[in-house]
Motif scaffolding. Structure first.
Motif, short mmCIF file in Angstrom:
data_model
loop_
_atom_site.label_atom_id
_atom_site.label_comp_id
_atom_site.label_asym_id
_atom_site.label_seq_id
_atom_site.Cartn_x
_atom_site.Cartn_y
_atom_site.Cartn_z
N ALA A 253 0.85 -1.24 0.08
CA ALA A 253 -0.06 -0.11 0.06
C ALA A 253 0.85 1.23 0.08
N TRP A 254 2.07 1.10 0.57
CA TRP A 254 3.12 2.28 0.67
C TRP A 254 4.08 2.52 -0.46
N GLY A 255 3.93 1.48 -1.36
CA GLY A 255 4.81 1.62 -2.58
C GLY A 255 5.47 0.24 -2.90
N ASP A 256 6.26 0.17 -3.85
CA ASP A 256 7.03 -0.89 -4.40
C ASP A 256 8.17 -1.03 -3.68
N LEU A 257 8.71 -2.52 -3.43
CA LEU A 257 9.76 -2.57 -2.73
C LEU A 257 10.75 -3.77 -3.46
N THR A 258 11.93 -3.72 -3.87
CA THR A 258 12.74 -4.85 -4.74
C THR A 258 13.84 -5.06 -3.84
N LEU A 259 14.26 -6.33 -3.50
CA LEU A 259 15.50 -6.73 -2.96
C LEU A 259 16.39 -7.58 -3.93
N GLN A 260 17.61 -6.67 -4.24
CA GLN A 260 18.48 -7.82 -4.98
C GLN A 260 19.55 -8.08 -4.20
N LYS A 269 27.27 -10.99 -0.43
CA LYS A 269 28.45 -10.25 -1.03
C LYS A 269 27.89 -8.85 -1.48
N ASP A 270 26.76 -8.64 -1.81
CA ASP A 270 26.17 -7.35 -2.01
C ASP A 270 24.85 -7.44 -2.28
N ALA A 271 23.91 -6.25 -1.95
CA ALA A 271 22.60 -6.11 -1.89
C ALA A 271 22.24 -4.73 -2.27
N ILE A 272 20.98 -4.36 -2.69
CA ILE A 272 20.47 -3.32 -2.99
C ILE A 272 19.06 -3.43 -2.69
N ALA A 273 18.29 -2.40 -2.12
CA ALA A 273 16.81 -2.10 -1.91
C ALA A 273 16.32 -1.14 -2.84
N TYR A 274 15.52 -1.37 -3.78
CA TYR A 274 14.68 -0.03 -4.46
C TYR A 274 13.39 -0.25 -4.18
N SER A 275 13.13 0.98 -4.01
CA SER A 275 11.60 1.58 -3.60
C SER A 275 11.10 2.97 -4.06
N PHE A 282 15.61 4.39 5.70
CA PHE A 282 15.60 2.89 6.21
C PHE A 282 16.00 2.11 4.78
N ILE A 283 15.21 2.56 3.88
CA ILE A 283 15.28 1.53 2.61
C ILE A 283 16.87 1.59 1.93
N ARG A 284 17.38 3.08 2.14
CA ARG A 284 18.61 3.27 1.56
C ARG A 284 19.80 2.65 2.22
N ALA A 285 19.69 2.28 3.81
CA ALA A 285 20.57 1.65 4.39
C ALA A 285 20.51 0.06 4.31
N THR A 286 19.27 -0.66 3.84
CA THR A 286 19.33 -1.82 4.03
C THR A 286 20.33 -2.44 3.12
N LYS A 315 6.12 1.52 11.14
CA LYS A 315 5.98 -0.11 11.42
C LYS A 315 5.22 -0.60 10.35
N THR A 316 4.16 -0.17 9.53
CA THR A 316 3.68 -0.78 8.56
C THR A 316 4.60 -1.10 7.55
N VAL A 317 5.64 -0.27 7.13
CA VAL A 317 6.65 -0.40 6.09
C VAL A 317 7.43 -1.68 6.59
N PHE A 318 8.08 -1.51 7.70
CA PHE A 318 8.64 -2.50 8.41
C PHE A 318 8.16 -3.83 8.34
N ASP A 319 6.85 -4.01 8.76
CA ASP A 319 6.26 -5.36 9.00
C ASP A 319 6.07 -5.89 7.56
N ASP A 320 5.88 -5.19 6.36
CA ASP A 320 5.82 -5.58 4.97
C ASP A 320 7.11 -6.07 4.48
N ILE A 321 8.01 -5.42 4.98
CA ILE A 321 9.46 -5.82 4.48
C ILE A 321 9.79 -7.22 4.88
N ILE A 322 9.43 -7.37 6.10
CA ILE A 322 9.62 -8.68 7.07
C ILE A 322 8.75 -9.55 6.40
#
Length: 330
Positions: A253-260, A269-275, A282-286, A315-322
């Motif tokens: 509901a708050w937006g898109d999230l992609t974890l690579q 070895k490497d990771a990026i979160a796009y949103s 928080f997204i940028r630091a992930t 909290k909603t964003v965090f719970d959705d990522i989890i």
């Protein structure tokens, strides 16, 4: 409160974003600045977005356009000279989204256009969006900026933006063009100049003062040039393509999230979160937080919980990522 306004006299997106950043860090304690600006043929993406998924970058640059990245969150937008951008810049104590949006609504009302807010990010008229908004706050310095579609070339908008079907479905429409409207369709007499004048007038009315032109002597040209170099750089605009071995995503509901993830020997070895979400820090630091972590759901969730202690997140964003991590059970 001191009211200042500034009208950009050029259409290079990197110079305009540089000036926006300069004004952000130099707005005075009891001042509100209204900055009005235009970009020529530009796709602007949010700070955490993947440029190659949000825009047709090769076609855009082939046609003489620009790909720019802003500091705020939110989704990708298309700018041309039929679009007018606004930015309100204030210190945190004077930041008031409702008041700022009232300036926009009052300005278009001067042309007989009845507009209203929709959710957190959009302003609608006749049931369609003519303004998308995004927000930024760092160390007590804030801005709220957005687009105003006057006479945007809708074919270019559809051509250069790559909007996911899931996002369109969440808006209940089948195309970008079907959910947006140009103000000229509602008020044929409106122009960039007349809207600029109306915005400055409405700014004074809403805030109860007389806006004064921002003095040129307050601008440091050397600093502006440094900012322009940063925002025009490949590193800022496009970053890096991750040679990922795993990718997971969803629309919430708050937006898109992609974890690579780039995983070797069971280790990230490497990771990026796009949103395109608004919880940018928080997204940028992930991505950095997950480097070196065992590629397993329990380990990833433990790191994310620890990260949330130092980078507060809704909290909603965090719970959705989890839930996304749980869903794929690495």
């Amino acid at each position: 409160m001191k009211l200042s306004y500034i009208l950009s006299d050029q259409t290079n997106p990197y110079r305009n974003i540089a000036l926006e950043a300069y004004l952000l860090w130099n707005v005075q304690e009891d001042e509100c600045i209204l900055y009005l600006w235009q970009n020529r043929r530009t796709v602007v993406i949010g700070v955490n977005q993947n440029p190659w998924k949000e825009a047709h970058v090769k076609e855009l640059e082939r046609d003489g356009g620009f790909l720019a990245r802003r500091m705020s969150g939110g989704g990708a937008v298309f700018h041309d000279l039929g679009n007018l951008n606004f930015t309100f810049l204030v210190r945190e104590d004077n930041y008031d989204t409702g008041r700022q949006l009232d300036v926009i609504i009052r300005a278009v009302a001067k042309f007989g256009i009845h507009a209203g807010r929709s959710g957190r990010n959009d302003i609608l008229a006749d049931g369609k969006k003519f303004s998308g908004n995004a927000f930024y706050n760092s160390r007590g310095h804030c801005y709220h900026h957005g687009t105003l579609l006057l006479d945007v070339d809708m074919s270019d908008l559809s051509h250069y933006l790559n909007v996911s079907p899931a996002k369109l479905q969440s808006k209940g429409v089948d195309s970008v063009r079907s959910r947006v409207i140009n103000l000229k369709e509602l008020a044929p007499e409106i122009s960039v100049k007349s809207l600029q004048d109306a915005l400055v007038e409405a700014f004074g009315e809403v805030y109860g003062g007389t806006p004064q032109l921002f003095p040129d002597e307050r601008l440091n040209r050397e600093t502006l040039a440094e900012y322009e170099e940063k925002y025009a750089s490949w590193e800022w605009r496009l970053g890096r393509k991750l040679p990922f071995t795993a990718e997971y995503g969803n629309r919430f509901a708050w937006g898109d999230l992609t974890l690579q993830f780039c995983v070797e020997g069971g280790i990230i070895k490497d990771a990026i979160a796009y949103s395109d979400g608004m919880d940018t820090d928080f997204i940028r630091a992930t991505g950095d937080a997950l480097k070196g972590v065992v590629f397993s759901s329990p380990e990833i969730k433990a790191v994310l919980r620890a990260l949330a202690q130092t980078n507060p997140v809704d909290k909603t964003v965090f719970d959705d990522i989890i839930s996304l991590v749980d869903e794929h059970n690495f």
